[in-house]
Scaffold this active site. Structure first.
Site, PDB file in Angstrom:
ATOM      1  N   ASP A 123     -24.994 -10.449   8.932  1.00  0.00           N
ATOM      2  CA  ASP A 123     -25.543  -9.370   9.623  1.00  0.00           C
ATOM      3  C   ASP A 123     -25.262  -9.903  11.297  1.00  0.00           C
ATOM      4  OD1 ASP A 123     -28.102  -7.948  10.603  1.00  0.00           O
ATOM      5  OD2 ASP A 123     -28.622  -9.627  10.944  1.00  0.00           O
ATOM      6  N   ASP A 174     -31.175 -12.294   9.095  1.00  0.00           N
ATOM      7  CA  ASP A 174     -32.573 -12.476   9.683  1.00  0.00           C
ATOM      8  C   ASP A 174     -33.615 -11.636   9.129  1.00  0.00           C
ATOM      9  OD1 ASP A 174     -31.612 -10.497  11.502  1.00  0.00           O
ATOM     10  OD2 ASP A 174     -33.592 -10.552  11.873  1.00  0.00           O
ATOM     11  N   ASP A 182     -27.372  -8.598  14.423  1.00  0.00           N
ATOM     12  CA  ASP A 182     -28.629  -8.762  15.509  1.00  0.00           C
ATOM     13  C   ASP A 182     -29.458 -10.070  14.735  1.00  0.00           C
ATOM     14  OD1 ASP A 182     -28.604  -6.532  17.549  1.00  0.00           O
ATOM     15  OD2 ASP A 182     -27.771  -5.856  15.487  1.00  0.00           O
TER      16      ASP A 182
HETATM   17  P1  IMP Z   1     -28.701  -5.858  12.337  1.00  0.00           P
HETATM   18  O1  IMP Z   1     -29.931  -6.973  12.507  1.00  0.00           O
HETATM   19  O2  IMP Z   1     -27.387  -6.178  12.925  1.00  0.00           O
HETATM   20  O3  IMP Z   1     -28.328  -5.244  10.951  1.00  0.00           O
HETATM   21  O4  IMP Z   1     -29.295  -4.639  13.259  1.00  0.00           O
HETATM   22  C1  IMP Z   1     -30.371  -4.242  13.926  1.00  0.00           C
HETATM   23  C2  IMP Z   1     -30.302  -2.891  14.349  1.00  0.00           C
HETATM   24  O5  IMP Z   1     -31.515  -2.323  14.330  1.00  0.00           O
HETATM   25  C3  IMP Z   1     -30.413  -3.162  16.066  1.00  0.00           C
HETATM   26  O6  IMP Z   1     -29.095  -2.000  16.577  1.00  0.00           O
HETATM   27  C4  IMP Z   1     -31.680  -2.558  16.711  1.00  0.00           C
HETATM   28  O7  IMP Z   1     -31.351  -2.094  18.005  1.00  0.00           O
HETATM   29  C5  IMP Z   1     -32.201  -1.825  15.399  1.00  0.00           C
HETATM   30  N1  IMP Z   1     -33.891  -1.967  15.301  1.00  0.00           N
HETATM   31  C6  IMP Z   1     -34.415  -3.017  15.010  1.00  0.00           C
HETATM   32  N2  IMP Z   1     -35.712  -2.728  15.008  1.00  0.00           N
HETATM   33  C7  IMP Z   1     -35.616  -1.293  15.195  1.00  0.00           C
HETATM   34  C8  IMP Z   1     -36.968  -0.486  15.102  1.00  0.00           C
HETATM   35  O8  IMP Z   1     -38.210  -1.103  14.986  1.00  0.00           O
HETATM   36  N3  IMP Z   1     -36.654   0.932  15.275  1.00  0.00           N
HETATM   37  C9  IMP Z   1     -35.257   1.258  15.520  1.00  0.00           C
HETATM   38  N4  IMP Z   1     -34.114   0.514  15.554  1.00  0.00           N
HETATM   39  C10 IMP Z   1     -34.499  -0.768  15.246  1.00  0.00           C
HETATM   40 MG    MG Z   2     -30.450  -8.786  12.143  1.00  0.00          MG
END
Ligand code: IMP
Ligand code: MG
Length: 428
Positions: free
Chosen positions: A22, A317, A24
């Site tokens: 993943d 995460d 972020d």
């Molecule tokens: P990952 O963890 O790489 O899969 O991506 C997380 C993504 O989800 C990021 O681009 C964040 O900006 C987005 N994100 C995290 N929390 C929220 C939320 O509560 N609402 C909308 N988008 C979110």
């Molecule tokens: Mg993440």
């Protein structure tokens, strides 16, 4: 030691043929509390924009506030709930609920965690500022003379603001902060301030690629992913020649929409790497190394990489979106990143003596119960052992109260649970 890895089942790393990441809060570790403080500020601004009083802007993010909580939208309480639904502790704003209050709000000190209409689980790292904001708003309105405190919200003239609507506003603000692009823009403006850069990432991924396939599956868009990964994998000239971040992966998928990605998924498209735009139509061809994909599903990952679920170790995460669903629906092997464990293990280590003493007393108590003969002497020994446990517990709690916020402290829970066990023992 930061190098510890914990397992809750046997994992033969030698059998893993494919490593998934993943982005972020996994590969891209945001600097805490700078990043959460930024999100918190943007959330406050968002709420003020939709009509919340400007006075809320006086709150600043507190990184010591508890993490991984549940918000009860009926009564506006933040709760620490264990896996079985038992309420361990709770706050209303910044005020701790007494034992009696917890019993009266939550009969048997129990909540049905699967009642998702009422109990909102805030257990990801992105939720940190959201949790604190809920506490701030409850604190603000509870203390504001213009509002009358009611059981399920606040009355202001002929307006009623329920805790449910308050939480909805916070959630909407959160979506807005993420989706409008304002958070990403601010993050990219000062990556040194908001991102941890660790040169060992390139070494790790390089080594993984030697033994298997490596892929990235992120919910973020391509443009953001590209900017973050370029920063993370960019090595200064002094350290050696920089290699494009994409070359560390066999497959890159953005906009994955996890957890839906692990079920039916979405349309798989190709990303135009220059513009970040998506190509029209569904991608049907074989896997091409230089291509970046958008959407799709976990089945497509397996197909494109020629692997099966059990061959994959996916590292993320998000307990629900990354770990639970990939494991339950696709039988992927999973690895959860839990940054706070580092601090918490330090506390365990620090309090080792107390833990040992508690363990000894509990074993002693169990032994006494097992051989209880009803004699008054036996009962006296049991009571004095229970008292010893209680004293130990109380002094630990007191110490933790002085040092930090108790909701976030594992020692506090374990001590409380030891105490509870001793209290819930058969009456003497
Ligand atoms: P990952 O963890 O790489 O899969 O991506 C997380 C993504 O989800 C990021 O681009 C964040 O900006 C987005 N994100 C995290 N929390 C929220 C939320 O509560 N609402 C909308 N988008 C979110
Ligand atoms: Mg993440």
């Amino acid at each position: 030691t930061p190098a510890w890895i914990f397992v809750n089942c046997r994992l033969v790393l030698g059998k893993i043929r494919c490593f998934g990441f993943d982005m972020d809060y996994t590969l891209a570790a945001y600097k805490s509390p700078a990043y959460e403080a930024l999100v918190f500020e943007l959330l406050l601004e968002c709420l003020v924009c939709i009509g919340y009083p400007r006075d809320i802007l006086r709150y600043t993010y507190d990184p010591a506030f508890p993490t991984r909580l549940v918000f009860d939208v009926l009564y506006g309480n933040l709760l620490k709930v264990d896996t079985h639904g038992n309420v361990r502790l709770g706050t209303h704003g910044f005020t701790f609920l007494s034992e009696a209050e917890i019993w009266s709000f939550y009969p048997s000190k129990f909540v049905q965690r699967d009642n998702l209409q009422r109990f909102h689980i805030l257990n990801t790292l992105f939720n940190l500022p959201e949790i604190y904001l809920c506490a701030c708003l409850v604190d603000f309105f509870s203390g504001c003379s213009r509002y009358t405190n009611c059981d399920t919200g606040y009355q202001h003239g002929n307006l009623f603001m329920s805790f449910r609507s308050l939480f909805q506003d916070v959630s909407d603000a959160m979506d807005n902060v993420h989706q409008s692009g304002c958070l990403k823009e601010k993050t990219l403006e000062d990556l040194d301030k908001y991102m941890e850069k660790d040169v060992r990432i390139t070494i790790l991924l390089g080594e993984m690629k030697e033994v298997g396939k490596v892929f990235l599956a992120t919910n973020s868009s391509y443009n953001y992913t590209d900017a973050i990964m370029t920063y993370l994998f960019g090595i200064s000239e002094a350290e050696g020649s920089a290699r494009p971040w994409r070359s560390y992966f066999d497959l890159i998928v953005v906009d994955t929409q996890k957890p839906c990605f692990f079920a039916e998924g979405t349309v798989l498209r190709q990303v135009n790497r220059d513009s970040g735009k998506l190509r029209v139509g569904t991608y049907m061809g074989p896997h091409q190394h230089c291509v970046v994909y958008s959407g799709g599903s976990s089945d497509m990952v397996c197909e494109l990489l020629g692997v099966q679920g059990k061959d994959i170790l996916y590292i993320g995460d998000h307990i629900f979106g990354d770990i639970l669903k990939s494991k339950k629906w696709q039988d992927w092997r999973t690895c959860l990143v839990v940054p706070e464990l580092f601090r918490e293990l330090g506390i365990w280590d620090q309090e080792k003596e107390w833990m040992e003493e508690l363990k000894r007393l509990n074993m002693h108590l169990a032994d006494l119960y097992q051989h209880m003969d009803g004699s008054s002497y036996g009962l006296q020994v049991i009571n004095s052992t229970k008292r010893e446990i209680q004293i130990l517990h109380e002094s630990a709690v007191e110490q933790e109260r002085v040092n930090q916020h108790p909701l976030s402290c594992p020692v506090f829970y374990s001590l409380r649970s030891c105490l509870r066990k001793s209290r819930s023992s058969p009456p003497t």
